[in-house]
Design a protein around this motif. Sequence first.
Motif, PDB file in Angstrom:
ATOM      1  N   PRO A1323     -63.836 -31.528 -35.391  1.00  0.00           N
ATOM      2  CA  PRO A1323     -64.489 -30.638 -36.348  1.00  0.00           C
ATOM      3  C   PRO A1323     -64.569 -31.263 -37.751  1.00  0.00           C
ATOM      4  O   PRO A1323     -63.645 -31.934 -38.189  1.00  0.00           O
ATOM      5  CB  PRO A1323     -63.588 -29.398 -36.364  1.00  0.00           C
ATOM      6  CG  PRO A1323     -62.868 -29.446 -35.060  1.00  0.00           C
ATOM      7  CD  PRO A1323     -62.657 -30.899 -34.771  1.00  0.00           C
ATOM      8  N   VAL A1324     -65.715 -30.988 -38.438  1.00  0.00           N
ATOM      9  CA  VAL A1324     -65.970 -31.555 -39.763  1.00  0.00           C
ATOM     10  C   VAL A1324     -66.076 -30.427 -40.792  1.00  0.00           C
ATOM     11  O   VAL A1324     -66.639 -29.362 -40.495  1.00  0.00           O
ATOM     12  CB  VAL A1324     -67.267 -32.396 -39.750  1.00  0.00           C
ATOM     13  CG1 VAL A1324     -67.626 -32.879 -41.158  1.00  0.00           C
ATOM     14  CG2 VAL A1324     -67.127 -33.575 -38.809  1.00  0.00           C
ATOM     15  N   VAL A1325     -65.539 -30.666 -42.020  1.00  0.00           N
ATOM     16  CA  VAL A1325     -65.637 -29.694 -43.111  1.00  0.00           C
ATOM     17  C   VAL A1325     -67.057 -29.724 -43.682  1.00  0.00           C
ATOM     18  O   VAL A1325     -67.568 -30.786 -44.028  1.00  0.00           O
ATOM     19  CB  VAL A1325     -64.616 -30.020 -44.227  1.00  0.00           C
ATOM     20  CG1 VAL A1325     -64.800 -29.081 -45.420  1.00  0.00           C
ATOM     21  CG2 VAL A1325     -63.191 -29.944 -43.698  1.00  0.00           C
ATOM     22  N   ARG A1326     -67.690 -28.509 -43.775  1.00  0.00           N
ATOM     23  CA  ARG A1326     -69.006 -28.401 -44.399  1.00  0.00           C
ATOM     24  C   ARG A1326     -68.913 -27.891 -45.850  1.00  0.00           C
ATOM     25  O   ARG A1326     -69.689 -28.294 -46.694  1.00  0.00           O
ATOM     26  CB  ARG A1326     -69.908 -27.456 -43.601  1.00  0.00           C
ATOM     27  CG  ARG A1326     -70.312 -27.976 -42.238  1.00  0.00           C
ATOM     28  CD  ARG A1326     -71.384 -29.066 -42.360  1.00  0.00           C
ATOM     29  NE  ARG A1326     -71.873 -29.429 -41.035  1.00  0.00           N
ATOM     30  CZ  ARG A1326     -71.670 -30.620 -40.460  1.00  0.00           C
ATOM     31  NH1 ARG A1326     -70.998 -31.569 -41.083  1.00  0.00           N
ATOM     32  NH2 ARG A1326     -72.139 -30.874 -39.259  1.00  0.00           N
ATOM     33  N   ASP A1327     -67.964 -27.021 -46.123  1.00  0.00           N
ATOM     34  CA  ASP A1327     -67.827 -26.467 -47.463  1.00  0.00           C
ATOM     35  C   ASP A1327     -66.385 -25.974 -47.661  1.00  0.00           C
ATOM     36  O   ASP A1327     -65.682 -25.700 -46.679  1.00  0.00           O
ATOM     37  CB  ASP A1327     -68.806 -25.306 -47.667  1.00  0.00           C
ATOM     38  CG  ASP A1327     -69.058 -25.006 -49.149  1.00  0.00           C
ATOM     39  OD1 ASP A1327     -68.515 -25.729 -50.002  1.00  0.00           O
ATOM     40  OD2 ASP A1327     -69.807 -24.052 -49.417  1.00  0.00           O
ATOM     41  N   VAL A1328     -65.958 -25.884 -48.942  1.00  0.00           N
ATOM     42  CA  VAL A1328     -64.599 -25.433 -49.267  1.00  0.00           C
ATOM     43  C   VAL A1328     -64.662 -24.521 -50.492  1.00  0.00           C
ATOM     44  O   VAL A1328     -65.295 -24.860 -51.501  1.00  0.00           O
ATOM     45  CB  VAL A1328     -63.662 -26.624 -49.609  1.00  0.00           C
ATOM     46  CG1 VAL A1328     -62.217 -26.155 -49.729  1.00  0.00           C
ATOM     47  CG2 VAL A1328     -63.771 -27.730 -48.572  1.00  0.00           C
ATOM     48  N   HIS A1335     -53.599 -25.112 -52.099  1.00  0.00           N
ATOM     49  CA  HIS A1335     -52.659 -25.144 -50.974  1.00  0.00           C
ATOM     50  C   HIS A1335     -52.507 -26.537 -50.364  1.00  0.00           C
ATOM     51  O   HIS A1335     -51.763 -26.698 -49.400  1.00  0.00           O
ATOM     52  CB  HIS A1335     -53.103 -24.165 -49.880  1.00  0.00           C
ATOM     53  CG  HIS A1335     -53.181 -22.740 -50.345  1.00  0.00           C
ATOM     54  ND1 HIS A1335     -52.066 -21.986 -50.593  1.00  0.00           N
ATOM     55  CD2 HIS A1335     -54.244 -21.948 -50.647  1.00  0.00           C
ATOM     56  CE1 HIS A1335     -52.428 -20.776 -50.998  1.00  0.00           C
ATOM     57  NE2 HIS A1335     -53.741 -20.724 -51.045  1.00  0.00           N
ATOM     58  N   PHE A1336     -53.226 -27.529 -50.899  1.00  0.00           N
ATOM     59  CA  PHE A1336     -53.219 -28.865 -50.296  1.00  0.00           C
ATOM     60  C   PHE A1336     -52.764 -29.905 -51.311  1.00  0.00           C
ATOM     61  O   PHE A1336     -53.058 -29.783 -52.507  1.00  0.00           O
ATOM     62  CB  PHE A1336     -54.620 -29.227 -49.779  1.00  0.00           C
ATOM     63  CG  PHE A1336     -55.052 -28.355 -48.625  1.00  0.00           C
ATOM     64  CD1 PHE A1336     -54.698 -28.678 -47.328  1.00  0.00           C
ATOM     65  CD2 PHE A1336     -55.770 -27.186 -48.853  1.00  0.00           C
ATOM     66  CE1 PHE A1336     -55.079 -27.859 -46.272  1.00  0.00           C
ATOM     67  CE2 PHE A1336     -56.154 -26.363 -47.803  1.00  0.00           C
ATOM     68  CZ  PHE A1336     -55.799 -26.698 -46.511  1.00  0.00           C
ATOM     69  N   PRO A1337     -52.034 -30.938 -50.845  1.00  0.00           N
ATOM     70  CA  PRO A1337     -51.553 -31.965 -51.783  1.00  0.00           C
ATOM     71  C   PRO A1337     -52.683 -32.762 -52.423  1.00  0.00           C
ATOM     72  O   PRO A1337     -52.546 -33.283 -53.507  1.00  0.00           O
ATOM     73  CB  PRO A1337     -50.653 -32.863 -50.911  1.00  0.00           C
ATOM     74  CG  PRO A1337     -51.091 -32.597 -49.500  1.00  0.00           C
ATOM     75  CD  PRO A1337     -51.586 -31.185 -49.462  1.00  0.00           C
ATOM     76  N   GLN A1338     -53.843 -32.886 -51.711  1.00  0.00           N
ATOM     77  CA  GLN A1338     -55.011 -33.530 -52.308  1.00  0.00           C
ATOM     78  C   GLN A1338     -56.256 -32.731 -51.916  1.00  0.00           C
ATOM     79  O   GLN A1338     -56.262 -32.034 -50.894  1.00  0.00           O
ATOM     80  CB  GLN A1338     -55.136 -34.990 -51.860  1.00  0.00           C
ATOM     81  CG  GLN A1338     -55.212 -35.176 -50.354  1.00  0.00           C
ATOM     82  CD  GLN A1338     -55.154 -36.651 -49.985  1.00  0.00           C
ATOM     83  OE1 GLN A1338     -54.564 -37.434 -50.691  1.00  0.00           O
ATOM     84  NE2 GLN A1338     -55.764 -36.999 -48.878  1.00  0.00           N
ATOM     85  N   PRO A1339     -57.323 -32.789 -52.747  1.00  0.00           N
ATOM     86  CA  PRO A1339     -58.491 -31.927 -52.491  1.00  0.00           C
ATOM     87  C   PRO A1339     -59.130 -32.198 -51.133  1.00  0.00           C
ATOM     88  O   PRO A1339     -59.181 -33.332 -50.656  1.00  0.00           O
ATOM     89  CB  PRO A1339     -59.450 -32.292 -53.628  1.00  0.00           C
ATOM     90  CG  PRO A1339     -58.595 -32.926 -54.683  1.00  0.00           C
ATOM     91  CD  PRO A1339     -57.481 -33.594 -53.956  1.00  0.00           C
ATOM     92  N   ILE A1340     -59.631 -31.092 -50.512  1.00  0.00           N
ATOM     93  CA  ILE A1340     -60.418 -31.177 -49.276  1.00  0.00           C
ATOM     94  C   ILE A1340     -61.891 -31.270 -49.685  1.00  0.00           C
ATOM     95  O   ILE A1340     -62.339 -30.519 -50.558  1.00  0.00           O
ATOM     96  CB  ILE A1340     -60.214 -29.921 -48.394  1.00  0.00           C
ATOM     97  CG1 ILE A1340     -58.710 -29.654 -48.186  1.00  0.00           C
ATOM     98  CG2 ILE A1340     -60.937 -30.060 -47.067  1.00  0.00           C
ATOM     99  CD1 ILE A1340     -57.972 -30.743 -47.497  1.00  0.00           C
ATOM    100  N   SER A1341     -62.647 -32.179 -49.057  1.00  0.00           N
ATOM    101  CA  SER A1341     -64.053 -32.381 -49.421  1.00  0.00           C
ATOM    102  C   SER A1341     -64.949 -32.216 -48.198  1.00  0.00           C
ATOM    103  O   SER A1341     -64.512 -32.491 -47.068  1.00  0.00           O
ATOM    104  CB  SER A1341     -64.264 -33.790 -49.991  1.00  0.00           C
ATOM    105  OG  SER A1341     -63.390 -34.013 -51.069  1.00  0.00           O
ATOM    106  N   PRO A1342     -66.213 -31.785 -48.403  1.00  0.00           N
ATOM    107  CA  PRO A1342     -67.175 -31.772 -47.286  1.00  0.00           C
ATOM    108  C   PRO A1342     -67.242 -33.156 -46.650  1.00  0.00           C
ATOM    109  O   PRO A1342     -67.275 -34.175 -47.352  1.00  0.00           O
ATOM    110  CB  PRO A1342     -68.492 -31.397 -47.981  1.00  0.00           C
ATOM    111  CG  PRO A1342     -68.070 -30.589 -49.172  1.00  0.00           C
ATOM    112  CD  PRO A1342     -66.799 -31.229 -49.650  1.00  0.00           C
ATOM    113  N   GLY A1343     -67.245 -33.192 -45.316  1.00  0.00           N
ATOM    114  CA  GLY A1343     -67.235 -34.464 -44.594  1.00  0.00           C
ATOM    115  C   GLY A1343     -65.853 -34.834 -44.086  1.00  0.00           C
ATOM    116  O   GLY A1343     -65.730 -35.686 -43.198  1.00  0.00           O
TER     117      GLY A1343
END
Length: 1493
Positions: A1323-1328, A1335-1343
């Motif tokens: 699964p791939v991230v499309r939006d955040v 809640h995450f140690p580093q940012p989550i990015s699309p892709g």
Amino acid sequence: MPRDPKGPKGPKDQTSKKSKSEEQAEMAVLRAQLELARAERARADEKIRRLERQLLGEAGASKSSKSSKSPESPAETSDSSCGAEASDASHSQAESDETPKSPSKSPRNAGVDWGEMFLDMLMEGIGDGFPGSIRQSAQEALRDGPQQRHDNHWTGSTGCNWIGGIRLAWTSPPTVQEVQRHVQEHFPRPIQPGDSLSKVDGKSVKGLSRQDILGLLRKFKGSIGFKRGSHDMVIRESAKHALKKGPEKDAEHSEGQNWIWGFLFAWTSPPVVREVQPEVQQHFPNPVNPGDVLHQVDNKLVGKLSREEILKLLVKYKGSIGFQSRHGDDYRKSAQDALEHGPQEDAESGKGCDWIGGILLAWTSPPVVRDVKPEVQKRFPRPISPGDILCRIDGKHVRGLNREQILRLLQDFKGSIGFRNGSDMDEDVRKSAQDALQHGPQEDAESGKGCDWIGGILLAWTSPPVVRDVKPEVQKHFPRPISPGDVLNSVDGEQVGHKSRDEILRAFVHFDGQLGFRSKHATGLADLLRRLGDLQFDVVNILNYEPLDAGPFNHSNLLCFWRLMPRDPKGPKGPKDQTSKKSKSEEQAEMAVLRAQLELARAERARADEKIRRLERQLLGEAGASKSSKSSKSPESPAETSDSSCGAEASDASHSQAESDETPKSPSKSPRNAGVDWGEMFLDMLMEGIGDGFPGSIRQSAQEALRDGPQQRHDNHWTGSTGCNWIGGIRLAWTSPPTVQEVQRHVQEHFPRPIQPGDSLSKVDGKSVKGLSRQDILGLLRKFKGNIGFKRGSHDMAIRESAKHALKKGPEKDAEHSEGQNWIWGFLFAWTSPPVVREVQPEVQQHFPNPVNPGDVLHQVDNKLVGKLSREEILKLLVKYKGSIGFQSRHGDDYRKSAQDALQHGPQEDAESGKGCDWIGGILLAWTSPPVVRDVKPEVQKHFPRPISPGDILRQIDGKHVRGLNREQILRLLQDFKGSIGFRNGSDMDEDVRKSAQDALQHGPQEDAESDKGCDWIGGILLAWTSPPVVRDVKPEVQKHFPRPISPGDILCQIDGKHVRGLNREQILRLLQDFKGSIGFRNGSDMDEDVRKSAQDALQHGPQEDAESGKGCDWIGGILLAWTSPPVVRDVKPEVQKHFPQPISPGDILRQIDGKHVRGLNREQILRLLQDFKGSIGFRNGSDMDEDVRKSAQDALQHGPQEDAESDKGCDWIGGILLAWTSPPVVRDVKPEVQKHFPQPISPGDILRQIDGKHVRGLNREQILRLLQDFKGSIGFRNGSDMDEDVRKSAQDALQHGPQEDAESDKGCDWIGGILLAWTSPPVVRDVKPEVQKHFPQPISPGDILCQIDGKHVRGLNREQILRLLQDFKGSIGFRNGSDMDEDVRKSAQDALQHGPQEDAESGKGCDWIGGILLAWTSPPVVRDVKPEVQKHFPRPISPGDVLNSVDGEQVGHKSRDEILRAFVHFDGQLGFRSKHATEIGLTDLLRRLGDL
């Protein structure tokens, strides 16, 4: 070889079967030992003959050697006869001593000085400490040749080398370029750049070549001498070099530039300083800065001289060089104005005053500071305060000068002005000296000479005067602590020498601010050896020596005497050579010395004989040994013949000793010296005899403690009836194990982490003290060799012990209350209800977040309220004390009561805001956001470190920040007030910052001359929009809002707790628009570059030795880091501290670099991060919390959980955090003092995530506590209040309703807890959503790609399977950057399968580029090269030489190229590499392992 005290066992004792190779190896060792023993005996024979010749002459010696079979002892009989029979064998050697030209016919070993050879080998072999580091670095310098410095301004072309922490330039004689700080402690005075090397082990180096000098240093024995160079020669040399080479290019001026000593001069008129090397600053009273101008050379002004004329002056430099600072004009101009116009009025003195360069000076004698402008402070190493005293101008003291004379000096001001703290001590000294003259001395028990308190220092009137005691408040006036035993050296620069009490006191009556003390301790081993070398024969007069014929021989006196004698390599000359007439007492002393040396030589020979017989028995058995000893006159060499015969004839003399070795119960009939281990005895006495530094002070104080017995403290609250003693600056209470009561500050520098009261002594020289008595422990400390260990006590045991003592003894009398009182740990409690603190020992304060004061009440013990408990009940709680004790301040009641009243009655009216206000504990708070102080009652101010003023802003209550809280929430906190409340100055700056940020957004940036990024004024600070932003200018009125001054060049690091690194101008201004009062700057002018450069150097040169860990260490930007895991601070240079919000201490742990955690990274990976250092480095206190966590985990395992009101799982206090054992564990409560150990506050409801890098999901209470028992310093929590439930709920909805449409694929997508996931595989991230990122140690990015849920990898799972996992989500979800590399790996692997490998020159196995990594197909595959853009996909950098370990979690082991490539074709995002580097093993660890072999 490990040494068995009884020697190796013989062949008959070895019952176990050995291989042939083992037996051969053992026999080779025994033969080598036998050869060495024979050489020892030959040396002893030669020494005996030489000494007999000196005592009796040639004839007498011959007669003595034949008739010396005295019946005194068997040992002496065999010794003498052995000496006699061997005398002919080396008679020609004796002759050659007196007639050097005749050829020597002595045996091959007789002329060898085995002692000297052994000492040389020992010196080369011991690599520990300062002498060892000199020997090692000299060896390396010989091997590697001289280094060249990049600027080449010191050495010409001669080069330089680091020798034991001192960089020597190979001039003639060698010159010191730089000195590391830790080296200075080995010298009686500091070594400085410019000093020249004069002697090595007493030998002058004048005229010696680099190779000869390094040869001496390779066998360095401990004495090294430097001659004060005053940098004169270096200046002359570099000036010569500059004249010869001509000027270098200078981009700014056509005249060029040159390095002269440590200054880069541009040849303007006058010359301007371009750069300054840090090591030259110490030669100047004030720092010389780039931009300062050269003013004079040897008192000749250089303003109008040409380059050549200045250089010619410098070639003949005599010692005076002067610079003028840019700010010097201010002093000169204001001094001129003051002379013209006369002084202003001074209300305090009537003497008048003048503003001089921003400092208001009152013309008292000496002049006193009345006021200081803020912008002036940056020119001084410490802040100047009203009340400080002017002491010197340009190195000239001003005492006794009047206003006009001082102003004349300032008219010609050259850049150096000095002030000293004069607020209190000077007058105290003068007054107490006057009192002492009037009233006579007090009694001094130690000397009988009397003593007096002079300005807080108790001086005994010995000659010179000695310090008996020092009041703590006096120490701040001295650069180093004054200790009992220190000696008064000078008063106002005048030596006190042998002056009388009255003469010294009269000097004190006119005291002008300068007191000199010197330490009681010896000046170092080098000095000791030098002094021993200077001793003459009359040293015997100071020894308790008995002539040999007066009674039994005293070994210890003989050895002590022998140690003190200077050694002539050729031995002392005989009587015939001594032409000068000597007195009778000198001759007697000399003969006594010779007799003592002769006795020692005979003892050495007896020991050598015994060793030879023992080794022969082991090699050949009893019969073989006997036969060998009779027939060993082999023609191989004369030396061996005489050795063997001597051994044979002596064998009967100690035959019974040989038997006793095998049959311990039979009484020994051996010679009295044969069993003595002279080497061990010599080492012990050497250890006792050397009194240098910290180890020496421990040995000496242990000796005194054995002699004097334990002391008793007047309060007796620590030790029960066991007593205590000062041991080398540490007061030990003789509990079991001994407990630290108090530590003098100078002791701390000898330990990697601070020693604290309550710590317990654990080891002495590697030996555990558990169960040992006081006498046994002092016996160990009397022979202390340098290694002492303490265990963090966390004060628990001290509390329990003193509570037991109080229960047993009952209460002491209390004049105020009939209930009585007791000392518990460092508190004197009166047993009122609740107990009240009567007195507090200063040493206990450091264990509490806020000071505990007399009058405070005991509130709780281990979370149990004690208000209604009796004395016995409270003491029983303290006997079982588990680590939590709480006090409530008396004034805390005011806050709690007024908060309760405010909640009941509602706010009063606030005219300025309309938000209302309330009186809270004497402070009128308006309920703005954040709350603002409107008024303060005067009596409240005493509770705060600085005054509270109207307009100040409420910041925190009991460690909890109040920003964002409303009136009711704040009052609820105050209802339960525990004693800590914080305010900050907020009267004007906050609004200015917000307004100027808004204006800057509207109008765009101003021009910035230094960069093309532009700049803006933000609340009085001019910020240039570099990355990160840099301060260009600061308005003076802004400085009051900051704990330390902001300076141009400082770097903006955070706004309201949010780091600004990586943010652009607009993003930063948006933050400032909503400014809440917290803005942070750090000094960016120097440290960043130092960190990067030192990291680069460390990578090139490898680590230094770290004695404690064996892992090595490196200086990184002024911080000495040991490469443990995680890295630990060993030392910190003082000048580094200013770059950190709180001091860094030895024992602190490196936590993060530029926001990246370093746990699990090795030395190379951390240094790579530091090479690219961007300005953020984080440490955490490693000294206390770690041990608390381990201890509380152990207690929790033993006692079971406490009850948890919210769940039925139970809970436990772990290191100040109350954890409920839900799955995962949840925080229920946090003690305020724990928060300092975390980068962000821990709150109730947060979830325990990891311990030392290991995730805790799925682990039960016992498993987690086991991890915490072995806690190494890393514990992680996450905010668990909202996201977990959102994930579970949205996963359930997605299962019920089906996926939404996904524009990029036909797989569909779903919102899961604020993240839009497309159901590709994986699964791939499309939006955040933005609120999810926290809640995450580093940012989550699309892709980004979903890789795991609660530790379970999702590769190969479909949508439904993943959603089922998310329905039962426990808090851990992992994503990885998947935008490019995965596809590259798959594609390049496919290409490699089709086309075959490229050529690999190193292995011949071929290689391929796989996703930017060049892999050679060895087994396992090795990295040959890495493209830089690939590194971002890995947690640590990949380096050439690293080994491919796994693909998607599967080990590649011995798989073939094709098998590995097929795994890459289906690559799912996980690649594992391991480093090529072997683990470093330290010397200590190596020796320990060898000992186990």
